[in-house]
Write an enzyme that holds these catalytic residues in place. Structure first.
Site, PDB file in Angstrom:
ATOM      1  N   THR A 143       0.526  -7.031   1.316  1.00 52.33           N
ATOM      2  CA  THR A 143       0.241  -6.306   2.563  1.00 52.33           C
ATOM      3  C   THR A 143      -0.609  -7.211   3.437  1.00 52.33           C
ATOM      4  O   THR A 143      -1.684  -7.651   3.016  1.00 52.33           O
ATOM      5  CB  THR A 143      -0.526  -5.010   2.266  1.00 52.33           C
ATOM      6  OG1 THR A 143       0.264  -4.232   1.378  1.00 52.33           O
ATOM      7  CG2 THR A 143      -0.787  -4.242   3.546  1.00 52.33           C
ATOM      8  N   LYS A 230       4.514  -1.507   7.062  1.00 53.36           N
ATOM      9  CA  LYS A 230       3.713  -1.338   5.840  1.00 53.36           C
ATOM     10  C   LYS A 230       2.290  -0.876   6.174  1.00 53.36           C
ATOM     11  O   LYS A 230       1.780   0.084   5.592  1.00 53.36           O
ATOM     12  CB  LYS A 230       3.650  -2.648   5.052  1.00 53.36           C
ATOM     13  CG  LYS A 230       2.675  -2.616   3.892  1.00 53.36           C
ATOM     14  CD  LYS A 230       3.083  -1.612   2.817  1.00 53.36           C
ATOM     15  CE  LYS A 230       2.006  -1.480   1.765  1.00 53.36           C
ATOM     16  NZ  LYS A 230       2.370  -0.516   0.702  1.00 53.36           N
ATOM     17  N   ARG A 237      -1.024   7.852   6.715  1.00 53.95           N
ATOM     18  CA  ARG A 237      -1.508   8.724   5.622  1.00 53.95           C
ATOM     19  C   ARG A 237      -3.017   8.942   5.773  1.00 53.95           C
ATOM     20  O   ARG A 237      -3.508  10.057   5.635  1.00 53.95           O
ATOM     21  CB  ARG A 237      -1.188   8.100   4.270  1.00 53.95           C
ATOM     22  CG  ARG A 237      -1.609   8.976   3.094  1.00 53.95           C
ATOM     23  CD  ARG A 237      -1.029   8.482   1.808  1.00 53.95           C
ATOM     24  NE  ARG A 237      -1.488   9.175   0.638  1.00 53.95           N
ATOM     25  CZ  ARG A 237      -0.996  10.342   0.208  1.00 53.95           C
ATOM     26  NH1 ARG A 237      -0.059  10.957   0.906  1.00 53.95           N
ATOM     27  NH2 ARG A 237      -1.470  10.904  -0.893  1.00 53.95           N
ATOM     28  N   CYS A 288      -5.532   0.528  -0.485  1.00 53.57           N
ATOM     29  CA  CYS A 288      -4.474   0.588   0.534  1.00 53.57           C
ATOM     30  C   CYS A 288      -5.020   1.211   1.813  1.00 53.57           C
ATOM     31  O   CYS A 288      -5.186   0.564   2.836  1.00 53.57           O
ATOM     32  CB  CYS A 288      -3.300   1.434   0.027  1.00 53.57           C
ATOM     33  SG  CYS A 288      -2.594   0.874  -1.484  1.00 53.57           S
ATOM     34  N   LYS A 291      -7.997  -0.216   3.920  1.00 52.68           N
ATOM     35  CA  LYS A 291      -7.961  -1.505   4.642  1.00 52.68           C
ATOM     36  C   LYS A 291      -6.761  -1.651   5.582  1.00 52.68           C
ATOM     37  O   LYS A 291      -6.819  -2.407   6.561  1.00 52.68           O
ATOM     38  CB  LYS A 291      -7.995  -2.680   3.671  1.00 52.68           C
ATOM     39  CG  LYS A 291      -6.763  -2.826   2.803  1.00 52.68           C
ATOM     40  CD  LYS A 291      -6.868  -4.086   1.938  1.00 52.68           C
ATOM     41  CE  LYS A 291      -5.723  -4.186   0.980  1.00 52.68           C
ATOM     42  NZ  LYS A 291      -4.396  -4.136   1.578  1.00 52.68           N
TER      43      LYS A 291
HETATM   44  N1  SAJ Z   1      -6.729  11.688  -0.592  1.00 55.30           N
HETATM   45  C1  SAJ Z   1      -7.306  12.798   0.045  1.00 55.30           C
HETATM   46  N2  SAJ Z   1      -6.481  13.794   0.486  1.00 55.30           N
HETATM   47  C2  SAJ Z   1      -5.121  13.723   0.317  1.00 55.30           C
HETATM   48  C3  SAJ Z   1      -4.563  12.591  -0.330  1.00 55.30           C
HETATM   49  C4  SAJ Z   1      -5.389  11.585  -0.784  1.00 55.30           C
HETATM   50  O1  SAJ Z   1      -8.529  12.879   0.208  1.00 55.30           O
HETATM   51  O2  SAJ Z   1      -4.431  14.664   0.721  1.00 55.30           O
HETATM   52  C5  SAJ Z   1      -7.613  10.614  -1.048  1.00 55.30           C
HETATM   53  C6  SAJ Z   1      -7.521  10.379  -2.545  1.00 55.30           C
HETATM   54  O3  SAJ Z   1      -8.495  11.161  -3.220  1.00 55.30           O
HETATM   55  C7  SAJ Z   1      -7.836   8.893  -2.658  1.00 55.30           C
HETATM   56  C8  SAJ Z   1      -7.327   8.305  -1.351  1.00 55.30           C
HETATM   57  O4  SAJ Z   1      -7.169   9.396  -0.445  1.00 55.30           O
HETATM   58  O5  SAJ Z   1      -9.232   8.683  -2.738  1.00 55.30           O
HETATM   59  C9  SAJ Z   1      -6.002   7.549  -1.460  1.00 55.30           C
HETATM   60  O6  SAJ Z   1      -5.107   8.398  -2.135  1.00 55.30           O
HETATM   61  P1  SAJ Z   1      -3.491   8.064  -2.121  1.00 55.30           P
HETATM   62  O7  SAJ Z   1      -2.841   9.230  -2.796  1.00 55.30           O
HETATM   63  O8  SAJ Z   1      -3.078   7.693  -0.775  1.00 55.30           O
HETATM   64  O9  SAJ Z   1      -3.360   6.843  -3.149  1.00 55.30           O
HETATM   65  P2  SAJ Z   1      -3.233   5.296  -2.818  1.00 55.30           P
HETATM   66  O10 SAJ Z   1      -4.396   4.808  -2.041  1.00 55.30           O
HETATM   67  O11 SAJ Z   1      -2.953   4.649  -4.123  1.00 55.30           O
HETATM   68  O12 SAJ Z   1      -1.958   5.193  -1.837  1.00 55.30           O
HETATM   69  C10 SAJ Z   1      -0.719   4.760  -2.325  1.00 55.30           C
HETATM   70  C11 SAJ Z   1       0.024   4.085  -1.190  1.00 55.30           C
HETATM   71  N3  SAJ Z   1       1.216   3.466  -1.756  1.00 55.30           N
HETATM   72  C12 SAJ Z   1       1.446   2.172  -1.476  1.00 55.30           C
HETATM   73  O13 SAJ Z   1       0.741   1.496  -0.764  1.00 55.30           O
HETATM   74  C13 SAJ Z   1       2.669   1.615  -2.105  1.00 55.30           C
HETATM   75  C14 SAJ Z   1       0.440   5.098  -0.151  1.00 55.30           C
HETATM   76  O14 SAJ Z   1       1.332   4.452   0.784  1.00 55.30           O
HETATM   77  C15 SAJ Z   1       1.195   6.230  -0.775  1.00 55.30           C
HETATM   78  O15 SAJ Z   1       1.504   7.192   0.226  1.00 55.30           O
HETATM   79  C16 SAJ Z   1       0.300   6.889  -1.809  1.00 55.30           C
HETATM   80  O16 SAJ Z   1       0.007   5.887  -2.806  1.00 55.30           O
HETATM   81  C17 SAJ Z   1       1.033   8.050  -2.446  1.00 55.30           C
HETATM   82  O17 SAJ Z   1       1.629   8.800  -1.661  1.00 55.30           O
HETATM   83  O18 SAJ Z   1       0.947   8.179  -3.667  1.00 55.30           O
END
Ligand code: SAJ
Length: 476
Positions: A143, A230, A237, A288, A291
């Site tokens: 990324t 990306k 999100r 992710c 940053k």
């Molecule tokens: N979080 C919240 N509320 C939500 C969802 C997440 O507070 O509704 C918080 C989580 O507790 C965490 C952070 O956000 O601390 C990130 O959570 P995440 O589910 O987004 O997990 P990541 O950071 O591993 O995001 C990855 C990303 N995938 C890639 O980069 C390939 C993201 O693009 C995906 O959307 C996400 O996983 C996913 O959907 O699982």
């Protein structure tokens, strides 16, 4: 002497030998899948103190990655056994590769100035450039800031190889979209963005990634559009989470239950109607979402064809979203202080049990955890704070305990920061017995516990988004 990239690729023939630079959680599954579909794959890994061990481990058919990765152990064993995959620190073998992918992380130098550390990626690109030969396709999978492939990486590769991108070699960006725990499935089933610095590079990148996709489709575009895709998919999100967090803060202030409102909003369905309302929480961690917004913002600056037309004096919506999400650990601190005040206590000298250090439930991944700023606020305020996590075992300078009884014994307050499965079983009786305190505060950062069962047992309860409960009368 080929004068065009198409000629260079034609002279080279179809892709047969592939190089993957960076044997991490992105490079290893990619190399194994390429080896299943192409005659030969070399995995390039620096023989460094921290990661050199992976070379011999992989060449013995073993998977150096921690944690459950369905199918990966067997796949690595098979391709090594069939001599279709070899890991090496000899980068000169790049010269016999028809395509080379580079998957090297770009972490922040420090969490304050949010400047990514491109040094490891630069070293990898230079190594590729040094041994690059005509007719090779180079693909960046990390990324990266939009503009990096077509400007910065291109320049380095041309400098090192004395070849010309777009004539002698192809260059593209195909961002990884993998999640730990489902690496192979993500690579095979997610649609794959492939963006070349020109159409011929894009086409060659489609020849490289097409064979390893099962459900996933190829989505061609330019290299910079691929970088924006990306970084923006994670920026969006983060924005959605920030919207949920801001609405939760409003609901607390208005004395209503965010989760009722969320259910109401989510009920709006129908043709062309979307309301992807996510969940509020104690903060946003990981490598992710914390940053990629800044990669996108920086990318606008370095690839700007013209000045962005944007309202004067208005902060970027995306950066504002980051500020809201980064505020949530402070909001948790405010809730804790409010709760202690309701039992006539101040935070100084109080014993606080912090439950959950990893940034994601039921994992040991604690990169950029929002629990850390909260921990620091409590320490600065003179609290005696103990951390529990059933998955995370170590963290620099902080003791992470696996025994929840030790963390709750004699505690004045407990703070739920991560929605680990075991926390859903917490009961008022269990906590009160361990704490031994008559008056007790519980702050729920992830909507894990049922408020009334604690309130009826004399707890002071506060939860993110629970404006309907956060000023409840104290029972007993
Ligand atoms: N979080 C919240 N509320 C939500 C969802 C997440 O507070 O509704 C918080 C989580 O507790 C965490 C952070 O956000 O601390 C990130 O959570 P995440 O589910 O987004 O997990 P990541 O950071 O591993 O995001 C990855 C990303 N995938 C890639 O980069 C390939 C993201 O693009 C995906 O959307 C996400 O996983 C996913 O959907 O699982």
């Amino acid at each position: 002497m080929s004068t065009s990239l198409a000629d260079s690729f034609n002279e080279r023939g179809p892709i047969k030998t592939i190089g993957v630079v960076g044997m991490g959680y992105v490079g290893i599954p990619a190399a194994a899948l390429f080896a299943q579909s192409f005659p030969m794959v070399y995995g390039f890994q620096r023989d460094s103190i921290s990661s050199g061990y992976k070379i011999s481990l992989l060449n013995s058919g073993k998977n150096p990655l921690k944690g459950e990765e369905p199918g990966l152990d067997e796949l690595i064993h098979n391709v090594v056994f069939k001599k279709k995959f070899e890991c090496t620190s000899d980068f000169s073998k790049i010269s016999i590769c028809d395509a080379v992918t580079i998957a090297i992380q770009t972490p922040f130098v420090n969490s304050k100035d949010l400047i990514p550390d491109f040094s490891a990626l630069e070293e990898g690109i230079r190594q590729v450039g040094k041994y690059l030969t005509k007719g090779t396709l180079v693909v960046l999978e990390s990324t990266i800031t939009p503009g990096t492939t077509a400007i910065w990486a291109r320049k380095i590769l041309e400098e090192e190889s004395k070849l010309v991108a777009g004539r002698d070699f192809g260059l593209a960006h195909a961002p990884e979209r993998v999640m730990v725990g489902r690496l192979l499935q993500n690579i095979q089933e997610h649609d794959r963005i492939v963006g070349g610095i020109d159409d011929i590079s894009t086409k060659r990148a489609m020849e490289l990634y097409g064979p390893i996709l099962t459900k996933g489709k190829l989505i061609p575009m330019t290299a910079t559009a691929a970088e924006v895709t990306k970084t923006a998919e994670n920026t969006f999100r983060d924005l959605q989470i920030a919207a949920a967090n801001q609405l939760a803060l409003y609901c607390e202030a208005m004395g209503i239950n965010f989760y009722d409102v969320r259910a109401g909003i989510d009920s709006l369905k129908g043709e062309g109607i979307t309301r992807a309302i996510l969940w509020p929480g104690a903060g946003v961690g990981g490598h992710c979402l914390t940053k990629d917004t800044y990669h996108l913002e920086r990318g606008v600056r370095i690839t700007e064809h013209e000045q962005v037309d944007f309202p004067v004096g208005v902060e970027s919506l995306f950066v504002t979203a980051r500020s809201i999400n980064d505020f949530m650990p402070l909001h948790m601190f405010h809730l804790l202080k409010k709760g202690l005040a309701r039992i006539g206590s101040d935070i100084t000298g109080k014993k606080i049990g912090l439950l959950g250090w990893s940034f994601l439930s039921n994992t040991d991944d604690a990169r950029n955890t929002p629990a850390e700023p909260f921990y620091n606020l409590c320490k600065e305020a003179g609290a005696d704070i103990c951390v529990h996590d059933p998955w995370v075992t170590h963290w620099p300078g902080i003791e992470i305990r696996s025994d929840i009884k030790r963390v709750l014994s004699d505690a004045d307050a407990v703070i739920i920061f991560t929605a680990h499965r075991m926390y859903y079983d917490l009961t008022p009786t269990y906590i009160r017995e361990l704490s031994g305190k008559n008056k007790f505060v519980i702050v729920d950062g992830r909507n894990v516990i049922e408020p009334d069962s604690f309130i009826q047992n004399g707890f002071v309860y506060l939860g993110i988004g629970r404006g309907d409960k956060n000023s409840h009368p104290i029972v007993g």
